[in-house]
Structure formats: C-alpha cells, structure tokens
Design a protein around this motif. Structure first.
Motif: not given
Length: 141
Positions: A84-85, A54-55, A78-80, A115, A119-121
């Motif tokens: 995530e930021d 996840i990152g 970074r990881e979800e 964060e 989320g990530f996207y």
C-alpha cells in the motif's frame, strides 16, 4: 528554448508508428488482483498505465528484436494487499504470439514492496521495505 526541445521530443514520440493496446489480467502489472492495462505501443516498446480492483501501476517494456516473444521492463505503483506504500519491480514477460500481436502474456518480476500496519487510507506503524517476487498473467487485445 526548453519549450522547443520539449515540443520536439513529444512530436518524435507520437510520430513513431505506434498504436494503442488494451489488456486485462492478474498481478502487479495490472494494478493488483484483477485489472486493466492501457498502453501505447511501438514495434519494440510499450508504455502503460493500469487500474485494478485494489491498486494502480505504470510502467514500460521493451524487446531487443522486432516481434520478439520476450519483453523486459519496469513497473511502479501501489496496491492494497501487499504494497500500500508502493512497489517497484524489474519485469520479464513472455508473449505467446509475439510482442506486437494479441494474445496471452505471462510474466514475473523481482523488486521492492513497501507497506505499513495501517493500509491505504492511514499511515499507521512503521513502513517496512521488503524484496518480493511478482507473477502476472494477462490477455492483450
């Protein structure tokens, strides 16, 4: 002139007695929940990049004496789930068989995570920065 200095710096970096190392583990130093770490290591320091489920992350570690069991460093990535930021941690690891040998590694770190609600996207909501503690466990080959 700048090119010559850069070339000499790279020659010095890669001419030291270093080796490549692979590790797998859990935690921010391994890219999140479960991941792999690929590093270039000398007797007293290592530089690594990690890819997890996840990152991803990159960082370095150093010791104050040869083949010490204790290592200190920084990791950024970074990881979800929690950051995530992005995150930045000052880390401490204990290498059970010593820094230069294969074996089990456990560690911790303290730092900042960023964060938002998205989320990530997506960048949805306000980005919040908070202080966090990380735990890592891995095995290096």
């Amino acid at each position: 002139m700048k090119t010559s200095i850069l070339a000499l710096s790279l020659v010095c970096l890669f001419s030291s007695a270093g080796e490549y190392e692979t590790a797998v583990g859990l935690g921010h130093q391994y890219g999140g929940v479960l991941g792999a770490q690929f590093s270039y290591k000398t007797d007293s320091s290592k530089y690594y990049g990690s890819v997890g489920l996840i990152g991803l992350s990159t960082g370095f570690q150093t010791t104050f004496s040869e083949n010490s069991n204790h290592a200190y460093g920084l990791v950024i990535g970074r990881e979800e789930v929690q950051s995530e930021d992005g995150f930045l941690f000052a880390t401490y690891d204990y290498h059970f068989n010593g820094f230069t040998k294969n074996g089990l590694v456990i560690g911790t770190g303290i730092g900042l995570t960023r964060e938002d609600a998205g989320g990530f996207y997506s960048n949805t909501g306000k980005t919040e920065t908070s202080t966090s503690v990380t735990l890592n466990i891995g095995y290096k080959f």
